[in-house]
Design a protein around this motif. Structure first.
Motif, PDB file in Angstrom:
ATOM      1  N   SER A 106       0.846  -1.191   0.000  1.00  0.00           N
ATOM      2  CA  SER A 106       0.000   0.000   0.000  1.00  0.00           C
ATOM      3  C   SER A 106       0.879   1.237   0.000  1.00  0.00           C
ATOM      4  O   SER A 106       2.016   1.201   0.481  1.00  0.00           O
ATOM      5  CB  SER A 106      -0.904   0.037   1.241  1.00  0.00           C
ATOM      6  OG  SER A 106      -1.709  -1.114   1.328  1.00  0.00           O
ATOM      7  N   VAL A 131      -4.970   6.938  -0.478  1.00  0.00           N
ATOM      8  CA  VAL A 131      -4.243   5.681  -0.320  1.00  0.00           C
ATOM      9  C   VAL A 131      -4.426   4.858  -1.592  1.00  0.00           C
ATOM     10  O   VAL A 131      -5.485   4.874  -2.205  1.00  0.00           O
ATOM     11  CB  VAL A 131      -4.711   4.902   0.931  1.00  0.00           C
ATOM     12  CG1 VAL A 131      -6.150   4.446   0.798  1.00  0.00           C
ATOM     13  CG2 VAL A 131      -3.809   3.711   1.199  1.00  0.00           C
ATOM     14  N   THR A 151      -4.386  -4.756   7.381  1.00  0.00           N
ATOM     15  CA  THR A 151      -4.644  -3.745   6.355  1.00  0.00           C
ATOM     16  C   THR A 151      -3.860  -2.480   6.689  1.00  0.00           C
ATOM     17  O   THR A 151      -3.414  -2.299   7.822  1.00  0.00           O
ATOM     18  CB  THR A 151      -6.137  -3.391   6.274  1.00  0.00           C
ATOM     19  OG1 THR A 151      -6.515  -2.734   7.490  1.00  0.00           O
ATOM     20  CG2 THR A 151      -7.003  -4.631   6.051  1.00  0.00           C
ATOM     21  N   MET A 185      -2.146   2.787  10.618  1.00  0.00           N
ATOM     22  CA  MET A 185      -2.113   4.254  10.658  1.00  0.00           C
ATOM     23  C   MET A 185      -1.519   4.814  11.956  1.00  0.00           C
ATOM     24  O   MET A 185      -0.712   5.759  11.890  1.00  0.00           O
ATOM     25  CB  MET A 185      -3.503   4.840  10.389  1.00  0.00           C
ATOM     26  CG  MET A 185      -4.005   4.586   8.958  1.00  0.00           C
ATOM     27  SD  MET A 185      -2.881   5.123   7.657  1.00  0.00           S
ATOM     28  CE  MET A 185      -3.129   6.877   7.738  1.00  0.00           C
ATOM     29  N   VAL A 214       0.402   5.264   1.186  1.00  0.00           N
ATOM     30  CA  VAL A 214      -0.457   6.263   1.817  1.00  0.00           C
ATOM     31  C   VAL A 214       0.142   7.639   1.530  1.00  0.00           C
ATOM     32  O   VAL A 214       1.313   7.881   1.852  1.00  0.00           O
ATOM     33  CB  VAL A 214      -0.587   6.020   3.336  1.00  0.00           C
ATOM     34  CG1 VAL A 214      -1.584   6.994   3.947  1.00  0.00           C
ATOM     35  CG2 VAL A 214      -0.996   4.573   3.633  1.00  0.00           C
ATOM     36  N   GLN A 255      -5.117   0.362   7.142  1.00  0.00           N
ATOM     37  CA  GLN A 255      -5.853   1.100   8.179  1.00  0.00           C
ATOM     38  C   GLN A 255      -5.367   0.723   9.571  1.00  0.00           C
ATOM     39  O   GLN A 255      -5.258   1.576  10.446  1.00  0.00           O
ATOM     40  CB  GLN A 255      -7.376   0.837   8.086  1.00  0.00           C
ATOM     41  CG  GLN A 255      -8.020   1.379   6.845  1.00  0.00           C
ATOM     42  CD  GLN A 255      -8.255   0.292   5.792  1.00  0.00           C
ATOM     43  OE1 GLN A 255      -7.474  -0.640   5.661  1.00  0.00           O
ATOM     44  NE2 GLN A 255      -9.333   0.430   5.042  1.00  0.00           N
ATOM     45  N   ASP A 256      -5.058  -0.547   9.761  1.00  0.00           N
ATOM     46  CA  ASP A 256      -4.553  -1.013  11.060  1.00  0.00           C
ATOM     47  C   ASP A 256      -3.213  -0.371  11.407  1.00  0.00           C
ATOM     48  O   ASP A 256      -2.840  -0.293  12.579  1.00  0.00           O
ATOM     49  CB  ASP A 256      -4.365  -2.536  11.063  1.00  0.00           C
ATOM     50  CG  ASP A 256      -5.656  -3.310  10.838  1.00  0.00           C
ATOM     51  OD1 ASP A 256      -6.745  -2.759  11.099  1.00  0.00           O
ATOM     52  OD2 ASP A 256      -5.572  -4.475  10.390  1.00  0.00           O
TER      53      ASP A 256
END
Length: 193
Positions: A52, A64, A181, A186, A54, A183-184
């Motif tokens: 990923s 993202v 993910t 951040m 960001v 998101q986990d």
């Protein structure tokens, strides 16, 4: 010439002959570690690592790029798609994110690259994992960060590119984290901005 990055090391992304890089490729490669014993081999699952990117403006995430959002809203960052199983030992990129540095909007000052095990296996179950930066115009590998030592974590904040003195530089972060993910990750990413 490739620079093998150590955790925290930074390199400039200016071309050695002068000028700035235009498009870089962040490649991720891996394969499942060999399993020992008959039962372990029978119970083996494929490992789905996800790359990923960001995009940040200051401390704020603004976009993202990952397997469910393959192109940044401005079109400057592009993911080629999800690889669910990794490589078979060939050493090539299993997932790729392209960054057109000249098209990245001026308010974006950092792009952080992460890797996570979507299927939840730890990096102890992964081998030959790497993240590399390639000058797309020449195919020259500029930098490589190797995941070494496995570990009981499921994610890694790999590296970031950031604006520096009118150009860009890359920093190897190499911070293990927990999460399936981006998101986990951040909260862990925030400490590297």
């Amino acid at each position: 010439m490739t620079v093998n990055l150590d955790k925290g090391q930074k390199i400039s992304l200016s071309k050695s002959g002068g000028g700035e890089l235009s498009v870089v490729r962040m490649g991720l490669g891996w394969q499942a570690a060999a399993r020992k014993g008959f039962l372990a081999k029978l119970m083996a699952r494929e490992i789905d690592l996800d790359a990923s990117a960001v995009l940040f403006a200051g401390q704020e995430p603004v976009d993202v790029v990952f397997f469910q959002h393959l192109i940044s809203d401005d079109g400057s960052v592009r993911h080629t798609g999800d690889n669910l199983v990794g490589g078979a030992g060939q050493g090539g990129d299993d997932e790729v994110i392209y960054v057109d540095l000249q098209r990245v909007p001026a308010h974006i000052d950092q792009i952080v690259f992460t890797v996570n095990s979507f299927t939840g296996q730890t990096f102890a179950e992964v081998q030959n994992a790497f993240c590399r930066l390639v000058d797309e115009s020449t195919g020259q590998e500029l930098a490589r960060y190797t995941l070494t030592g496995g570990g009981q974590y499921t994610a890694q904040i790999m590296a970031k590119v950031r604006r520096a003195g009118g150009g860009w530089e890359m920093a190897a972060i190499g911070e293990p984290a927990a999460g399936r993910t981006f998101q986990d990750l951040m909260p862990a990413i925030a400490s590297h901005l």
